[in-house]
Each structure stands twice: as structure tokens, then as C-alpha cells.
Design an enzyme around this catalytic site. Sequence first.
Site, PDB file in Angstrom:
ATOM      1  N   VAL A 102       0.491  -1.203  -0.377  1.00  0.00           N
ATOM      2  CA  VAL A 102      -0.138   0.352  -0.048  1.00  0.00           C
ATOM      3  C   VAL A 102       0.676   1.220   0.488  1.00  0.00           C
ATOM      4  CG1 VAL A 102      -1.681   1.082   1.300  1.00  0.00           C
ATOM      5  CG2 VAL A 102      -2.075  -1.259   1.395  1.00  0.00           C
ATOM      6  N   CYS A 103       0.699   2.157  -0.815  1.00  0.00           N
ATOM      7  CA  CYS A 103       1.116   3.706  -0.604  1.00  0.00           C
ATOM      8  C   CYS A 103       3.080   3.416  -1.327  1.00  0.00           C
ATOM      9  CB  CYS A 103       0.836   4.478   0.317  1.00  0.00           C
ATOM     10  SG  CYS A 103       1.493   6.127   0.544  1.00  0.00           S
TER      11      CYS A 103
END
Length: 231
Positions: A102-103
Amino acid sequence: MSTQINIGFLLFPGLTQLDLTGPAQVLSRVPNAKIHLAWKNTAPVITDVGFCITPTTSFANCPQLDVLCVPGGFGIGDQMVDEDTLNFLRDQGSKAKYITSVCNGSLILGAAGLLKGRKSACHWIWKKYLAKFGAEAVDARVVRDGNHISGGGVTAGIDFAYVLASELAGEETAKMLQLGLEYDPQPPYDCGTPDKAGIALVDKVLALQIDRIKKIELNIEKASLSLSKLS
């Protein structure tokens, strides 16, 4: 007999807690799922907002994960050059069914050599650095490339979690989870991407983060060089 699904998140100092807690909230409700928060030891870990999250397992005691997930945050710089972290990811990633992020957690996966030749999502500030690890950045909330599934910046981790939930338990279950958590985003402002926000707002955001970005860039270079020596 039901088979337990081991879903593990890398927990590290300075992570953006929503990168972890958003997906964990969704995925914890997948039937037979067990969430693991892994760090070097089980002492509380400070997040980017100042509160701590307690690991559920150490690297050494973590079971083999079916899903390996690496969240992001400004703490990524240290993790990209930390051999304990990178070895843990390489070991788990060699057997995990899904390797995810994520990210800008995708950059830690990249530093571990787990994104070479793959397409990946990433936060807009950090996506340009994926190329240093042989990965291709894609502008999308969720990107899938084989058994690699990635979410874009921070809140995209929730979208990512529903895509992964569908993979693990089927589309109907994922829809039920979305309804149960009343995930129906209607943001008050239409400025959630650089294109929508415009250059003036983008520049203001970058100006606020410039010192942190420069510091992490140094470790990106170190991680890239170390990985090239392993190739």
C-alpha cells in the site's frame, strides 16, 4: 475443516497507520483470516500520528504468510536499507501466495527485490522511484500483476483490500464486507490526485515534505545500489 488464511503486515516505526489499519479492518473480516503484525520484536511501534501499534509477532516467530503486505509512510527510508526487514520480506515473499503493498510501501518491496519486472501502484509523490528497482509505476488505485497486488496512496489501501478480499473469498463476500463497513466514499473536495488538484496545490504539498523526501531519497539510492549488487 476450514483452512486459516494468514495475512501479515510489516509494522515499522514511522509507518502511515491508515496504510495498515484500513486494509487490516477489511481483511480481518474475510472468513478464516488471521491478521499478523510483524516487526523485529513485539514492543509497541510508533506510527506517523504519534500513537503506537503493538506487533502480534516477531520476524522470527511469524508463520508463513499467505498474504504479505507492506504499508508505507515516511519510515520507509530506514526499512529500505535494513537487512533484517529485507531478509524477512524475501523469505516470506518466496512462499506467499500474494505479495502486496500500500502506498510507498511498494518501494520497500522493490528494495527487497520483489518487484523487478512488475507493475505497481504507489503514492503519486513516490511512484517515480519504482523504476530504480526495475518496476513500472501505474497510475491506478489498485494494480494487479500476477500474484502482486498493490494499492496507491494511503486511502487506496481500502480499495486494495476489497480487491484482495474478492480474491480470497469471492466477489459476493467482498461486497458484503463493503456494505457491512458502509464503504461509500463521497469526498467533500475533488482534489485527491495531482491532476485534479492542480499544480499550485501540488507544489504546496511537496514544499511541506521536501526535507523528508530528500532524506528518503538518499536511502532509495543506497537500496537501489545494494540491490544491483545482488543481481
